[in-house]
Write an enzyme that holds these catalytic residues in place. Sequence first.
Site, PDB file in Angstrom:
ATOM      1  N   GLU A  86       0.820  -1.215   0.000  1.00 30.70           N
ATOM      2  CA  GLU A  86       0.000   0.000   0.000  1.00 30.70           C
ATOM      3  C   GLU A  86       0.856   1.267   0.000  1.00 30.70           C
ATOM      4  OE1 GLU A  86      -2.087  -1.648   3.358  1.00 30.70           O
ATOM      5  OE2 GLU A  86      -4.009  -1.254   2.393  1.00 30.70           O
TER       6      GLU A  86
ATOM      7  N   GLU B  91      -3.923  -9.425   4.252  1.00 26.93           N
ATOM      8  CA  GLU B  91      -4.627  -9.088   5.500  1.00 26.93           C
ATOM      9  C   GLU B  91      -5.767 -10.042   5.813  1.00 26.93           C
ATOM     10  OE1 GLU B  91      -3.706  -6.974   3.143  1.00 26.93           O
ATOM     11  OE2 GLU B  91      -2.907  -5.136   4.000  1.00 26.93           O
TER      12      GLU B  91
HETATM   13  C1  HXC Z   1       5.851  -7.810  12.547  1.00 30.54           C
HETATM   14  C2  HXC Z   1       7.078  -9.239  11.261  1.00 30.54           C
HETATM   15  C3  HXC Z   1       6.210  -9.047  10.175  1.00 30.54           C
HETATM   16  C4  HXC Z   1       5.111  -8.155  10.349  1.00 30.54           C
HETATM   17  C5  HXC Z   1       7.746 -10.423   9.568  1.00 30.54           C
HETATM   18  N1  HXC Z   1       8.006 -10.096  10.849  1.00 30.54           N
HETATM   19  N2  HXC Z   1       6.651  -9.792   9.142  1.00 30.54           N
HETATM   20  N3  HXC Z   1       6.902  -8.637  12.436  1.00 30.54           N
HETATM   21  N4  HXC Z   1       4.979  -7.579  11.561  1.00 30.54           N
HETATM   22  N5  HXC Z   1       4.261  -7.856   9.380  1.00 30.54           N
HETATM   23  C6  HXC Z   1       9.107 -10.568  11.668  1.00 30.54           C
HETATM   24  C7  HXC Z   1       8.909 -12.016  12.108  1.00 30.54           C
HETATM   25  O1  HXC Z   1       8.068 -12.089  13.232  1.00 30.54           O
HETATM   26  C8  HXC Z   1      10.327 -12.432  12.409  1.00 30.54           C
HETATM   27  O2  HXC Z   1      10.708 -11.917  13.667  1.00 30.54           O
HETATM   28  C9  HXC Z   1      11.127 -11.667  11.358  1.00 30.54           C
HETATM   29  O3  HXC Z   1      10.316 -10.581  10.940  1.00 30.54           O
HETATM   30  C10 HXC Z   1      11.451 -12.526  10.156  1.00 30.54           C
HETATM   31  O4  HXC Z   1      10.241 -13.079   9.672  1.00 30.54           O
HETATM   32  P1  HXC Z   1      10.052 -14.655   9.388  1.00 30.54           P
HETATM   33  O5  HXC Z   1       8.598 -14.934   9.391  1.00 30.54           O
HETATM   34  O6  HXC Z   1      10.898 -15.454  10.310  1.00 30.54           O
HETATM   35  O7  HXC Z   1      10.663 -14.735   7.920  1.00 30.54           O
HETATM   36  P2  HXC Z   1      10.204 -15.660   6.703  1.00 30.54           P
HETATM   37  O8  HXC Z   1      10.023 -17.088   7.166  1.00 30.54           O
HETATM   38  O9  HXC Z   1      11.188 -15.366   5.610  1.00 30.54           O
HETATM   39  O10 HXC Z   1       8.764 -15.142   6.274  1.00 30.54           O
HETATM   40  C11 HXC Z   1       8.637 -13.831   5.818  1.00 30.54           C
HETATM   41  C12 HXC Z   1       7.137 -13.454   5.657  1.00 30.54           C
HETATM   42  C13 HXC Z   1       6.392 -13.710   6.978  1.00 30.54           C
HETATM   43  C14 HXC Z   1       6.506 -14.304   4.543  1.00 30.54           C
HETATM   44  C15 HXC Z   1       7.070 -11.993   5.261  1.00 30.54           C
HETATM   45  O11 HXC Z   1       7.119 -13.106   8.045  1.00 30.54           O
HETATM   46  C16 HXC Z   1       5.017 -13.156   6.995  1.00 30.54           C
HETATM   47  O12 HXC Z   1       4.071 -13.757   6.471  1.00 30.54           O
HETATM   48  N6  HXC Z   1       4.830 -11.965   7.596  1.00 30.54           N
HETATM   49  C17 HXC Z   1       3.550 -11.340   7.723  1.00 30.54           C
HETATM   50  C18 HXC Z   1       3.136 -10.690   6.438  1.00 30.54           C
HETATM   51  C19 HXC Z   1       1.765 -10.058   6.523  1.00 30.54           C
HETATM   52  O13 HXC Z   1       0.784 -10.753   6.855  1.00 30.54           O
HETATM   53  N7  HXC Z   1       1.668  -8.727   6.264  1.00 30.54           N
HETATM   54  C20 HXC Z   1       0.423  -7.981   6.372  1.00 30.54           C
HETATM   55  C21 HXC Z   1       0.330  -7.368   7.748  1.00 30.54           C
HETATM   56  S1  HXC Z   1      -1.209  -6.550   7.994  1.00 30.54           S
HETATM   57  P3  HXC Z   1      11.443 -12.863  14.748  1.00 30.54           P
HETATM   58  O14 HXC Z   1      11.563 -11.971  15.952  1.00 30.54           O
HETATM   59  O15 HXC Z   1      10.566 -14.059  14.953  1.00 30.54           O
HETATM   60  O16 HXC Z   1      12.755 -13.178  14.093  1.00 30.54           O
HETATM   61  C22 HXC Z   1      -1.000  -5.019   7.285  1.00 30.54           C
HETATM   62  C23 HXC Z   1      -2.069  -4.022   7.536  1.00 30.54           C
HETATM   63  C24 HXC Z   1      -1.545  -2.782   8.197  1.00 30.54           C
HETATM   64  O17 HXC Z   1      -0.071  -4.747   6.603  1.00 30.54           O
HETATM   65  C25 HXC Z   1      -1.644  -1.565   7.323  1.00 30.54           C
HETATM   66  C26 HXC Z   1      -1.092  -0.318   8.002  1.00 30.54           C
HETATM   67  C27 HXC Z   1       0.378  -0.160   7.926  1.00 30.54           C
END
Ligand code: HXC
Length: 259
Positions: free
Chosen positions: A113, A133
Site C-alpha cells: 500500500e 490481510e
Molecule cells: C511484525 C514481522 C512481520 C510483520 C515479519 N516479521 N513480518 N513482524 N509484523 N508484518 C518478523 C517475524 O516475526 C520475524 O521476527 C522476522 O520478521 C522474520 O520473519 P520470518 O517470518 O521469520 O521470515 P520468513 O520465514 O522469511 O517469512 C517472511 C514473511 C512472513 C513471509 C514476510 O514473516 C510473513 O508472512 N509476515 C507477515 C506478512 C503479513 O501478513 N503482512 C500484512 C500485515 S497486515 P522474529 O523476531 O521471529 O525473528 C497489514 C495491515 C496494516 O499490513 C496496514 C497499516 C500499515
Amino acid sequence: MEFKTLLFEKDAGIGILTLNRPKQLNAINGEMLTELSNAMDNIAADDEVKVLIITGGEKVFAAGGDIAFMSGADSLTAESFIALCHQAFDKVANLEKPVIAAIAGMALGGGCELSLCCDIRICSENATFAQPEINLGIIPGAGGTQRLARLIGPGWCKYLTMLGDPIDADTALRLGLVAKVVPPDQLMTEAKKIAAKLAAKPPGALRVLKKAINYGMNVDLASGLAFEQKVFALLFSTQDQKEGMKAFMEKRKPVYKGR
Ligand code: HXC
C-alpha cells in the site's frame, strides 16, 4: 535527517528514503509512520530534493503493518494507528514532487500500500506483492481497497485482497502494478536513472501533471477535464513554458528554472 526506522540521503536532486527495520522485515509500526510523516514534511520543504525514491533496501520492501503491535490492539488503538498511517501515506501520495518506489523482495500489506502512494513503481525480478490481510482476519486499511482498485481495477483488486496470495514481479507488471521489472543488482541504478530524467523536467509542470492525474482519479470525467484545461492554460504563464518551447524552436535543450 536522523531517524530510527528510516534512512535518508540526497544527491544531485534525488532523495532516497529507505525503510530501515531489517530485523522485522521493515514491518511498519507507529514509530516508522511518525518518522515517515516528519520525513515527508522535510522533503516537501527541501528545494534540493527534486525527486524522491522510496525503497526498503536490497532484501525486502516491507512485510506490512507490524503484527506484533496489531495483535494486541483494540478498535480504538487500531483507529489511531490507521489514522496515523493514512496521514503519513497521504503525504507521500500528495508530495508535490515525483516519487518512485524501488521494490526488492516482498511488498506485503501496508508495504504494498505504501508503494501505491508512489507515482512510479519499479521492482526487481525477485519482488513479490500481496495483500494478505484477509489471512489475519482483517482487510487492507492503508489504501488497498481504494488505491489498488483504482490502479489495477476492482476485479484484480478483489482477487488479490480476497485470496491474499502473493504474485510475482512479472504478474505485477502484467497487472500494471509496476512499470518495469529489472535484475536485482540493477534496481537502484534504474530507479536513479528514472529519477535523474524526472529531475531534469520542468518541476512546475510535473507538479501540476501529478495533481491533475490524482484529482482526476477521484472525480467525474467532466470535472477532471475541466481541471486539466485550467492548469494547461495556467502553465503558459510560467518561464519554463517559454523556455521549453523557445528551446524547441531554437533546436537546443531547454534549461528549466522551476518558475
Ligand atoms: C511484525 C514481522 C512481520 C510483520 C515479519 N516479521 N513480518 N513482524 N509484523 N508484518 C518478523 C517475524 O516475526 C520475524 O521476527 C522476522 O520478521 C522474520 O520473519 P520470518 O517470518 O521469520 O521470515 P520468513 O520465514 O522469511 O517469512 C517472511 C514473511 C512472513 C513471509 C514476510 O514473516 C510473513 O508472512 N509476515 C507477515 C506478512 C503479513 O501478513 N503482512 C500484512 C500485515 S497486515 P522474529 O523476531 O521471529 O525473528 C497489514 C495491515 C496494516 O499490513 C496496514 C497499516 C500499515
